[in-house]
Design a protein around this motif. Structure first.
Motif, short mmCIF file in Angstrom:
data_model
loop_
_atom_site.label_atom_id
_atom_site.label_comp_id
_atom_site.label_asym_id
_atom_site.label_seq_id
_atom_site.Cartn_x
_atom_site.Cartn_y
_atom_site.Cartn_z
N ASP A 1 -36.70 28.13 -31.53
CA ASP A 1 -36.92 26.96 -30.66
C ASP A 1 -35.81 25.93 -30.85
N ILE A 2 -34.58 26.42 -30.92
CA ILE A 2 -33.47 25.52 -31.23
C ILE A 2 -33.25 24.49 -30.13
N GLU A 3 -33.68 24.80 -28.91
CA GLU A 3 -33.45 23.86 -27.81
C GLU A 3 -34.07 22.49 -28.08
N SER A 4 -35.20 22.47 -28.76
CA SER A 4 -35.84 21.19 -29.07
C SER A 4 -35.02 20.38 -30.07
N LEU A 5 -34.24 21.07 -30.92
CA LEU A 5 -33.55 20.38 -32.01
C LEU A 5 -32.37 19.54 -31.53
N TYR A 6 -31.85 19.85 -30.35
CA TYR A 6 -30.73 19.05 -29.84
C TYR A 6 -31.11 17.58 -29.72
N SER A 7 -32.37 17.33 -29.40
CA SER A 7 -32.80 15.95 -29.17
C SER A 7 -32.66 15.09 -30.42
N ALA A 8 -32.57 15.71 -31.60
CA ALA A 8 -32.46 14.95 -32.85
C ALA A 8 -31.02 14.63 -33.22
N MET A 9 -30.06 15.20 -32.50
CA MET A 9 -28.66 15.08 -32.89
C MET A 9 -28.03 13.79 -32.38
N ASP A 10 -27.13 13.25 -33.19
CA ASP A 10 -26.30 12.13 -32.75
C ASP A 10 -25.01 12.62 -32.13
N VAL A 11 -24.50 13.76 -32.62
CA VAL A 11 -23.30 14.38 -32.06
C VAL A 11 -23.45 15.89 -32.21
N PHE A 12 -23.01 16.62 -31.19
CA PHE A 12 -22.93 18.07 -31.26
C PHE A 12 -21.46 18.47 -31.29
N ALA A 13 -21.11 19.44 -32.14
CA ALA A 13 -19.70 19.82 -32.30
C ALA A 13 -19.54 21.33 -32.24
N MET A 14 -18.39 21.77 -31.70
CA MET A 14 -18.04 23.19 -31.65
C MET A 14 -16.60 23.35 -32.11
N SER A 15 -16.34 24.37 -32.95
CA SER A 15 -14.98 24.58 -33.46
C SER A 15 -14.44 25.96 -33.11
N SER A 16 -14.97 26.60 -32.10
CA SER A 16 -14.63 27.98 -31.76
C SER A 16 -13.14 28.17 -31.47
N VAL A 17 -12.65 29.37 -31.78
CA VAL A 17 -11.31 29.77 -31.35
C VAL A 17 -11.41 30.77 -30.19
N GLU A 18 -12.58 31.39 -30.00
CA GLU A 18 -12.85 32.27 -28.87
C GLU A 18 -14.20 31.87 -28.30
N GLU A 19 -14.27 31.57 -27.00
CA GLU A 19 -15.53 31.15 -26.41
C GLU A 19 -15.42 31.25 -24.89
N ALA A 20 -16.14 32.21 -24.32
CA ALA A 20 -16.05 32.38 -22.86
C ALA A 20 -16.64 31.20 -22.12
N LEU A 21 -17.72 30.64 -22.65
CA LEU A 21 -18.33 29.48 -22.01
C LEU A 21 -18.86 28.48 -23.04
N GLY A 22 -19.75 28.93 -23.91
CA GLY A 22 -20.34 28.02 -24.90
C GLY A 22 -21.60 27.37 -24.37
N SER A 23 -22.67 28.16 -24.18
CA SER A 23 -23.87 27.63 -23.56
C SER A 23 -24.56 26.57 -24.42
N SER A 24 -24.30 26.58 -25.74
CA SER A 24 -24.91 25.55 -26.59
C SER A 24 -24.38 24.16 -26.22
N VAL A 25 -23.14 24.09 -25.76
CA VAL A 25 -22.59 22.82 -25.29
C VAL A 25 -23.37 22.34 -24.07
N LEU A 26 -23.75 23.28 -23.21
CA LEU A 26 -24.51 22.91 -22.01
C LEU A 26 -25.89 22.38 -22.39
N ASP A 27 -26.49 22.94 -23.43
CA ASP A 27 -27.77 22.42 -23.92
C ASP A 27 -27.63 20.97 -24.37
N ALA A 28 -26.53 20.70 -25.07
CA ALA A 28 -26.29 19.32 -25.52
C ALA A 28 -26.10 18.40 -24.31
#
Length: 350
Positions: free
Chosen positions: A240-267
């Protein structure tokens, strides 16, 4: 239409969630949707729990046998992962049904001739971003762009509170990522960025959400070497990770390969500011001021981006507003399904 979805992954990541989104929306539109999946996988169990008919197989021979013997029962065969498109395409002579492939990666292919031959057997090639479309275009394939989607969630506040009680000390701000501990996600760059930020301030913790992978040992060793054990926390795979985004102050991604990155869209959808590298489709998602973009591997820029998102209220709110408008317009789950179904209908008419 009778639509067969193919997903043979063992675990649960973005591609599996997108497969489930497609299945739900296709069924809601009145179509009969089934799934072929790996026996005992989370994909199989989740789909069955939601009332879908699931055909479980053990490996390639099982996939080939099912597609040759039963593939003709369906109108569309939709491969959601690279490890299923091979068998769907190569058994096409037996089932004689249109084959659709959704490419969810932007990796450069190694064997051009072999991949070109396989991809040319596909009736509809879908790429989830311009980045994912680059390789097929290089090989002479013309993909249709249908971007992955995110669904609005009803936040489970009790679940969020349990997570905060376990991982976030009172009074600390939360920066987080959701990424498997694999080299493609480059957790070492994230650790270096957090180390810089920790030298500047002590009002945050960083919680890494994601399962094990080939970079886990090196990541844990680097955290210990830098003395970040109380700041950089490994929370592992979380349900149920989708609920956890609401607790974040900042979301970060450090990928070197990423076709889209749907977790960014959740944020984006939950109005959480994002700091990310510009790998692949991330560059598209965060364009036009929808977040802070950094060059891959640039941990100093990532640290500065996280600092600014924490401290610069006007900048943060402007980015959040642009990102939220974008994700609602470009990554709506119903619109994604409508685009797929229009393409499916066109295939059957032809």
């Amino acid at each position: 239409m009778k639509i067969l979805q193919l997903n043979f992954e063992r675990g649960w990541r973005g591609g599996e969630r997108q497969t489930l989104y497609c299945m739900r929306q296709f069924r809601q539109a009145g179509h009969e949707v089934s799934l072929m999946a790996r026996r005992g996988s989370q994909m199989a169990n989740t789909a069955r729990a939601e009332g879908f008919h699931v055909y479980e197989q053990d490996g390639p021979l099982g996939q080939i046998g099912f597609l040759m013997g039963s593939g003709k029962k369906f109108d569309i065969i939709h491969a959601q992962t690279a490890n299923t498109i091979t068998w769907a395409a190569l058994t096409r002579w037996a089932h004689r049904r249109p084959v659709v492939f959704s490419r969810r990666t932007d990796f450069r292919v190694r064997n051009d001739a072999k991949i070109r031959i396989k991809w040319q057997r596909i009736d509809l090639f879908v790429a989830i971003s311009e980045s994912a479309a680059a390789e097929p275009r290089r090989l002479g394939i013309k993909p249709v762009i249908i971007r992955s989607a995110v669904e609005p969630v009803t936040v489970d506040q009790a679940r969020v509170q349990r997570f905060l009680d376990e991982w976030v000390p009172t009074g600390k701000r939360l920066i987080s990522t959701s990424a498997a501990l694999i080299n493609d996600k480059d957790p070492l760059t994230m650790i270096e960025a957090v180390n810089i930020l920790a030298q500047q301030r002590d009002d945050f913790v960083f919680v890494h959400l994601g399962g094990s992978g080939d970079a886990e040992q090196a990541a844990r060793a680097r955290v210990a070497e830098l003395g970040l054990e109380k700041i950089y926390l490994f929370a592992g795979f979380q349900k149920d990770i989708e609920s956890l985004y609401s607790a974040m102050d900042v979301f970060a991604m450090s990928s070197v390969e990423e076709a889209l990155g749907s977790s960014v869209l959740d944020a984006f959808l939950q109005r959480i500011p994002v700091v990310s590298t510009d790998a692949g489709g991330l560059k598209e998602s965060l364009a036009d001021g929808r977040g802070v973009l950094c060059k891959t591997g640039d941990y100093e820029a990532m640290a500065e981006g996280m600092r600014r998102m924490l401290d610069d209220t006007a900048f943060r709110e402007a980015a959040i507003a642009r990102a939220h408008d974008y994700v609602r317009q470009e990554h709506d789950v119903q619109e994604m399904a409508r685009r797929y179904l229009r393409e499916f209908e066109g295939l059957l008419q032809r």
